[in-house]
Design an enzyme around this catalytic site. Structure first.
Site, mmCIF file in Angstrom:
data_model
loop_
_atom_site.group_PDB
_atom_site.id
_atom_site.type_symbol
_atom_site.label_atom_id
_atom_site.label_comp_id
_atom_site.label_asym_id
_atom_site.label_seq_id
_atom_site.Cartn_x
_atom_site.Cartn_y
_atom_site.Cartn_z
ATOM 1 N N CYS A 121 0.839 -1.225 -0.082
ATOM 2 C CA CYS A 121 -0.016 0.065 -0.038
ATOM 3 C C CYS A 121 0.828 1.268 0.015
ATOM 4 O O CYS A 121 0.524 2.505 -0.213
ATOM 5 C CB CYS A 121 -0.963 -0.114 1.151
ATOM 6 S SG CYS A 121 -1.892 -1.266 1.140
ATOM 7 N N HIS A 171 -3.249 7.143 2.710
ATOM 8 C CA HIS A 171 -3.656 5.809 2.031
ATOM 9 C C HIS A 171 -4.949 5.342 2.688
ATOM 10 O O HIS A 171 -4.955 5.463 4.007
ATOM 11 C CB HIS A 171 -2.448 4.703 2.392
ATOM 12 C CG HIS A 171 -3.033 3.470 2.243
ATOM 13 N ND1 HIS A 171 -3.667 2.924 0.934
ATOM 14 C CD2 HIS A 171 -3.254 2.313 2.924
ATOM 15 C CE1 HIS A 171 -4.114 1.725 1.175
ATOM 16 N NE2 HIS A 171 -3.443 1.344 2.292
ATOM 17 N N ASN A 226 -10.147 -0.473 0.443
ATOM 18 C CA ASN A 226 -8.627 -0.397 0.328
ATOM 19 C C ASN A 226 -8.138 -0.867 -1.135
ATOM 20 O O ASN A 226 -8.113 -2.110 -1.291
ATOM 21 C CB ASN A 226 -8.066 -1.011 1.395
ATOM 22 C CG ASN A 226 -6.434 -1.005 1.648
ATOM 23 O OD1 ASN A 226 -5.684 -0.422 0.502
ATOM 24 N ND2 ASN A 226 -5.880 -1.590 2.545
HETATM 25 N N1 ACO Z 1 -17.474 -9.141 10.619
HETATM 26 C C1 ACO Z 1 -17.883 -9.464 11.709
HETATM 27 N N2 ACO Z 1 -16.757 -9.613 12.929
HETATM 28 C C2 ACO Z 1 -15.676 -9.750 12.270
HETATM 29 C C3 ACO Z 1 -15.259 -9.306 10.800
HETATM 30 C C4 ACO Z 1 -16.366 -9.094 10.070
HETATM 31 N N3 ACO Z 1 -16.134 -8.735 9.052
HETATM 32 N N4 ACO Z 1 -13.984 -9.331 10.963
HETATM 33 C C5 ACO Z 1 -13.451 -9.828 12.155
HETATM 34 N N5 ACO Z 1 -14.377 -9.996 12.969
HETATM 35 C C6 ACO Z 1 -14.302 -10.435 14.481
HETATM 36 C C7 ACO Z 1 -13.321 -11.021 14.677
HETATM 37 O O1 ACO Z 1 -13.376 -12.553 14.400
HETATM 38 C C8 ACO Z 1 -13.357 -10.979 16.340
HETATM 39 O O2 ACO Z 1 -14.070 -12.022 16.751
HETATM 40 P P1 ACO Z 1 -13.876 -12.941 18.156
HETATM 41 O O3 ACO Z 1 -13.558 -11.633 19.193
HETATM 42 O O4 ACO Z 1 -15.085 -13.625 18.371
HETATM 43 O O5 ACO Z 1 -12.390 -13.324 17.875
HETATM 44 C C9 ACO Z 1 -13.864 -9.630 16.536
HETATM 45 O O6 ACO Z 1 -14.324 -9.306 15.408
HETATM 46 C C10 ACO Z 1 -12.940 -8.455 16.792
HETATM 47 O O7 ACO Z 1 -11.901 -8.560 16.103
HETATM 48 P P2 ACO Z 1 -10.460 -7.568 15.916
HETATM 49 O O8 ACO Z 1 -9.534 -8.038 14.889
HETATM 50 O O9 ACO Z 1 -10.002 -7.364 17.142
HETATM 51 O O10 ACO Z 1 -11.388 -6.182 15.143
HETATM 52 P P3 ACO Z 1 -11.128 -5.134 14.893
HETATM 53 O O11 ACO Z 1 -11.658 -3.836 15.467
HETATM 54 O O12 ACO Z 1 -9.672 -4.933 15.175
HETATM 55 O O13 ACO Z 1 -11.329 -4.845 13.454
HETATM 56 C C11 ACO Z 1 -10.186 -4.864 11.325
HETATM 57 C C12 ACO Z 1 -10.828 -5.630 12.480
HETATM 58 C C13 ACO Z 1 -11.018 -4.119 10.521
HETATM 59 C C14 ACO Z 1 -9.601 -6.060 10.366
HETATM 60 C C15 ACO Z 1 -8.924 -4.015 11.656
HETATM 61 O O14 ACO Z 1 -8.088 -4.768 12.724
HETATM 62 C C16 ACO Z 1 -8.283 -3.408 10.832
HETATM 63 O O15 ACO Z 1 -8.495 -2.655 10.116
HETATM 64 N N6 ACO Z 1 -6.913 -3.642 10.796
HETATM 65 C C17 ACO Z 1 -5.917 -2.770 9.612
HETATM 66 C C18 ACO Z 1 -6.151 -3.692 8.418
HETATM 67 C C19 ACO Z 1 -5.578 -2.998 7.267
HETATM 68 O O16 ACO Z 1 -5.696 -1.785 7.330
HETATM 69 N N7 ACO Z 1 -4.968 -3.710 6.429
HETATM 70 C C20 ACO Z 1 -4.437 -3.216 5.229
HETATM 71 C C21 ACO Z 1 -3.074 -2.687 5.461
HETATM 72 S S1 ACO Z 1 -2.432 -2.002 4.159
HETATM 73 C C22 ACO Z 1 -1.887 -3.171 2.902
HETATM 74 O O17 ACO Z 1 -0.644 -2.907 2.705
HETATM 75 C C23 ACO Z 1 -2.687 -4.232 2.271
#
Ligand code: ACO
Length: 310
Positions: A115, A240, A270
């Site tokens: 990214c 980004h 994204n």
């Molecule tokens: N729908 C419902 N529940 C979900 C979903 C979903 N789509 N995805 C994850 N959950 C659940 C998890 O399984 C977890 O359940 P559990 O407590 O039973 O284990 C719960 O939600 C909480 O999970 P977290 O990982 O703590 O959720 P968080 O608030 O951190 O949100 C997310 C998850 C959106 C993925 C977040 O961590 C995030 O955005 N991280 C950054 C990701 C990113 O930007 N990646 C791209 C980087 S750039 C590149 O180079 C590609």
């Protein structure tokens, strides 16, 4: 060749027509539109059809930006393509894009920095131009993210979209003069977000989330220090587009007014290396302002840039 400061004279974007709303995932995963929107700021994304490759989207954006820059493919001295979703292992997506731009004879290469790829590419363009080696450079960010995701992994499938953005960078000219770029990499976090050979994306979301905020804040502090600026002096901060909550966290630290932070994430999700040029195209040009851009991604890469709008 006498070199002038490298300047982005035009940017253009391409989004495939197929809109995928959050409700699509509700139909087969344990998730909901409200969960996705509240945790990420995403309402929908575009996904390209099966036969459409990253290079095809890149060519659409490239053709458009060349028109805007009043240039033809033969005028280009170099093509750089930032992508983490190349059409195939060999040859580079840059070579495939060159072959589809009629009359173009420019050398071309891919940049793999996930990214942060567009800003990494911009630093390469700036260096070539200011060393006097090339005058007109096409930088494309193009991604077919939908091809590297596991449809059953609810933590990644909801986050990404397909698309392309392209910029023409020249020696001098009117547009966004590139004043400063910083690049960084935490190789020890390589496993926080990766795609194994022949597999789909794996992500430790919370680690990526935390690091993106931490590195994003550092990048802004460093750029302000280097350019002797205050955050109040910046007209636009072009982030980004990974997750709205990452952006809001950084925004709060610096108390940046919302109107200075343009976003597309709600309808693009994204798009990795394409996200910044897609955003650049959507911003109205105001003269004599300072703009900033911040990116972070797999690697763990991060980067920032400061521009002056001319
Ligand atoms: N729908 C419902 N529940 C979900 C979903 C979903 N789509 N995805 C994850 N959950 C659940 C998890 O399984 C977890 O359940 P559990 O407590 O039973 O284990 C719960 O939600 C909480 O999970 P977290 O990982 O703590 O959720 P968080 O608030 O951190 O949100 C997310 C998850 C959106 C993925 C977040 O961590 C995030 O955005 N991280 C950054 C990701 C990113 O930007 N990646 C791209 C980087 S750039 C590149 O180079 C590609």
């Amino acid at each position: 060749m006498i070199s002038e400061p490298a300047t982005i004279i035009a940017s253009a974007a391409y989004l495939p027509p197929n809109r995928v709303k959050n409700s699509h995932f509700e139909s087969y995963l344990d998730t909901s539109d409200s969960w996705i929107y509240e945790r990420t700021g995403i309402k929908e994304r575009r996904w390209a059809d099966m036969g459409v490759k990253a290079s095809d989207m890149g060519v659409f954006a490239a053709t458009e930006v060349l028109k805007k820059a009043n240039m033809e493919p033969k005028d280009l001295d170099l093509i750089l393509v930032a992508t983490m979703t190349p059409d195939q292992p060999l040859p580079s997506t840059a070579a495939l894009i060159q072959s589809k731009l009629a009359g173009c004879k420019a050398p071309a290469m891919d940049i793999s920095a996930a990214c942060s790829g567009y800003l990494y590419g911009l630093s390469v363009a700036k260096a070539f131009i200011e060393a006097g080696m090339y005058k007109n450079i096409l930088l494309v960010g193009c991604e077919k993210m939908s091809q590297v995701l596991d449809p059953n992994d609810r933590s990644t499938i909801i986050l990404f979209g397909d698309g392309a953005g392209a910029s023409v960078i020249t020696s001098g000219g009117k547009g966004l003069r590139i004043d400063n770029i910083i690049l960084g990499l935490d190789g020890n976090l390589a496993n926080s977000l990766y795609i194994p050979q022949g597999g789909s994306m794996k992500m430790f979301g919370q680690e990526v989330f935390k690091t993106a905020i931490q590195r994003g804040v550092e990048v802004i502090e460093k750029l302000l220090e280097k350019e002797k600026l205050l955050i109040e002096n910046i007209r636009y901060v072009i982030f980004h587009q990974a997750n709205m909550r990452i952006i809001q966290n950084i925004q709060k630290r610096f108390q940046i007014p919302e109107e200075k932070i343009p976003t597309t994430i709600e309808y693009t999700a994204n798009t990795s290396a394409a996200s910044i040029p897609i955003l650049l195209e959507s911003i109205s040009h105001e003269q004599n302002q300072r703009y900033m851009s911040v990116a972070f991604g797999a690697g763990f890469t991060y980067a920032g840039a400061i521009f002056t709008s001319l």
